[in-house]
Design an enzyme around this catalytic site. Structure first.
Site, PDB file in Angstrom:
ATOM      1  N   ASP A 185      -6.966 -18.526   3.593  1.00  9.09           N
ATOM      2  CA  ASP A 185      -6.589 -19.919   3.383  1.00  9.09           C
ATOM      3  C   ASP A 185      -6.908 -20.689   4.654  1.00  9.09           C
ATOM      4  O   ASP A 185      -6.230 -20.533   5.670  1.00  9.09           O
ATOM      5  CB  ASP A 185      -5.093 -20.003   3.055  1.00  9.09           C
ATOM      6  N   ASP A 221       2.542 -19.640   1.870  1.00  2.00           N
ATOM      7  CA  ASP A 221       2.930 -20.790   1.066  1.00  2.00           C
ATOM      8  C   ASP A 221       2.142 -20.818  -0.237  1.00  2.00           C
ATOM      9  O   ASP A 221       1.346 -19.924  -0.514  1.00  2.00           O
ATOM     10  CB  ASP A 221       2.739 -22.094   1.859  1.00  2.00           C
ATOM     11  N   SER A 238       4.625   7.461   3.016  1.00  2.00           N
ATOM     12  CA  SER A 238       3.488   8.395   3.040  1.00  2.00           C
ATOM     13  C   SER A 238       2.258   7.717   3.640  1.00  2.00           C
ATOM     14  O   SER A 238       1.398   8.389   4.212  1.00  2.00           O
ATOM     15  CB  SER A 238       3.183   8.903   1.629  1.00  2.00           C
ATOM     16  N   PRO A 243      -4.467  -1.061  -7.634  1.00  2.00           N
ATOM     17  CA  PRO A 243      -5.565  -1.799  -8.261  1.00  2.00           C
ATOM     18  C   PRO A 243      -6.541  -2.302  -7.204  1.00  2.00           C
ATOM     19  O   PRO A 243      -6.145  -2.669  -6.097  1.00  2.00           O
ATOM     20  CB  PRO A 243      -4.850  -2.962  -8.956  1.00  2.00           C
ATOM     21  N   VAL A 295       2.075   3.217  -4.437  1.00  4.72           N
ATOM     22  CA  VAL A 295       1.473   4.532  -4.712  1.00  4.72           C
ATOM     23  C   VAL A 295       2.569   5.561  -4.972  1.00  4.72           C
ATOM     24  O   VAL A 295       2.988   6.304  -4.090  1.00  4.72           O
ATOM     25  CB  VAL A 295       0.554   4.969  -3.558  1.00  4.72           C
ATOM     26  N   ASP A 343       7.908   5.808   0.214  1.00  3.70           N
ATOM     27  CA  ASP A 343       8.381   6.922   1.035  1.00  3.70           C
ATOM     28  C   ASP A 343       7.660   7.051   2.373  1.00  3.70           C
ATOM     29  O   ASP A 343       7.732   8.093   3.027  1.00  3.70           O
ATOM     30  CB  ASP A 343       8.236   8.229   0.254  1.00  3.70           C
ATOM     31  N   HIS A 403       0.811  -1.219   0.000  1.00  6.58           N
ATOM     32  CA  HIS A 403       0.000   0.000   0.000  1.00  6.58           C
ATOM     33  C   HIS A 403       0.847   1.273   0.000  1.00  6.58           C
ATOM     34  O   HIS A 403       0.386   2.313  -0.450  1.00  6.58           O
ATOM     35  CB  HIS A 403      -0.945  -0.003   1.201  1.00  6.58           C
TER      36      HIS A 403
END
Length: 333
Positions: free
Chosen positions: A250, A258, A84, A170, A78, A82, A74
């Site tokens: 999972d 894994d 942010s 995305p 973007v 840095d 995340h």
């Protein structure tokens, strides 16, 4: 001095100046880039401190490892790696971590725990951006994943990038074409994308992110045997976003990074649309099948993709700053 001697002298002076300029430029380029063990002189214990803090925090709070892994995506995806993502909102700007796209991100206070430990050892030396990246590296190991040597030397940005977040991150409901394009812009190819989404092998997905596949009708692409479990965990068509309702990504190995994820999505047990598309799109399915069979291949591609992600347009050299606190830019401190 004769004319020939003068010309020769000027030529030597030019060569000397050119050499000094080239050497200086090379040094600047080296200083301004990321390197292995950037803090070996300024804070020799930096990486060991981060590793130990990640270990202690994981021992107390297992879910911190998921947070470290999500943080690197995340933040670095973007526009720049840095830190942010870690900034709080101000009167003038919304923080990235408070946007809808960052729903479910948490444990930011533990980044501050690591920062405080580093500040006690080496005040004002280690950036929050490097803490974010190295905590992800060590968190991956905590989850049973590979150790990935990562470079350091990042500096911290001074502003949130919430206003452009949607242009880079995305969404889980986007088409596979959009997902591949967004990652390609960072230099991550198709097998790298498939490997990065293998991070869905651990952690959980909140019901608000997947109820559209259950209500008003069940998505026929879902494995019927898995639907029963999903309905049990997400009984409300409109779940309370503040309620802790979720499904483990999972069920077999929920705390281990894994290749079981790839076997699950080939069996139509992926929770998100992007998981389903990954296993069915002709561009990605061959890599899904290969990673489902060979964990070593998954780890190899995952390590390569994380490395590229971690080096996405960092602030280095004299750009940015070294924050005193990771949630506040120095000018506001």
């Amino acid at each position: 001095m004769g004319s020939r001697a003068l010309v020769f002298f000027l030529f030597l002076s030019f060569l000397g100046a050119s050499f000094r300029y080239a050497a200086s430029a090379a040094l600047d380029e080296q200083d301004n880039g990321l390197v292995m063990n950037f803090y070996k002189d300024s804070c020799p214990q930096a990486e060991d401190i981060i590793k130990e803090q990640v270990r202690l925090l994981y021992k107390r709070h297992k879910n911190t490892a998921f947070s470290w892994l999500r943080n690197i995506f995340h933040d670095c995806a973007v526009q720049s790696c840095d830190a942010s993502l870690l900034l709080d909102s101000t009167r003038r700007s919304l923080s990235e971590k408070e946007t809808d796209r960052s729903f479910g991100l948490r444990n930011f206070r533990y980044i501050e725990t690591i920062k405080e430990a580093l500040e006690r050892e080496c005040p004002g030396v280690v950036s929050c951006a490097d803490i974010l990246v190295l905590s992800a590296r060590d968190g991956i190991v905590s989850l049973g994943g590979p150790y990935i040597p990562l470079k350091t030397g990042r500096r911290d940005g001074r502003r949130s990038r919430a206003d452009i977040l949607e242009e880079y991150l995305p969404d889980h409901n986007e088409s596979m074409s959009v997902v591949l394009e967004r990652f390609a812009a960072m230099g991550i190819d198709t097998p790298g994308v498939v490997a990065l989404l293998g991070a869905h092998s651990v952690g959980r997905t909140h019901c608000v992110k997947l109820v559209h596949r259950l209500y008003p009708q069940v998505d026929p692409a879902l494995n019927p045997g898995h639907v029963e479990h999903m309905l049990y965990k997400c009984p409300d068509e409109i779940p309370d976003p503040k309620a802790v309702q979720y499904v483990r990504n999972d069920r077999g190995t929920p705390m281990i990074l894994d290749n079981n994820y790839y076997r699950n999505i080939l069996d139509n047990k992926g929770l998100l649309i992007v998981d389903h598309q990954l296993a069915t799109d002709k561009r990605t399915k061959p890599y899904v099948k290969k990673m489902a069979k060979k964990q070593d291949y998954f780890f190899k591609e995952f390590s390569r993709a994380i490395t590229i992600l971690s080096e996405n347009n960092p602030l280095t050299g004299t750009k940015g700053e070294i924050r005193k606190q990771c949630n506040v830019a120095n000018k506001l401190h």
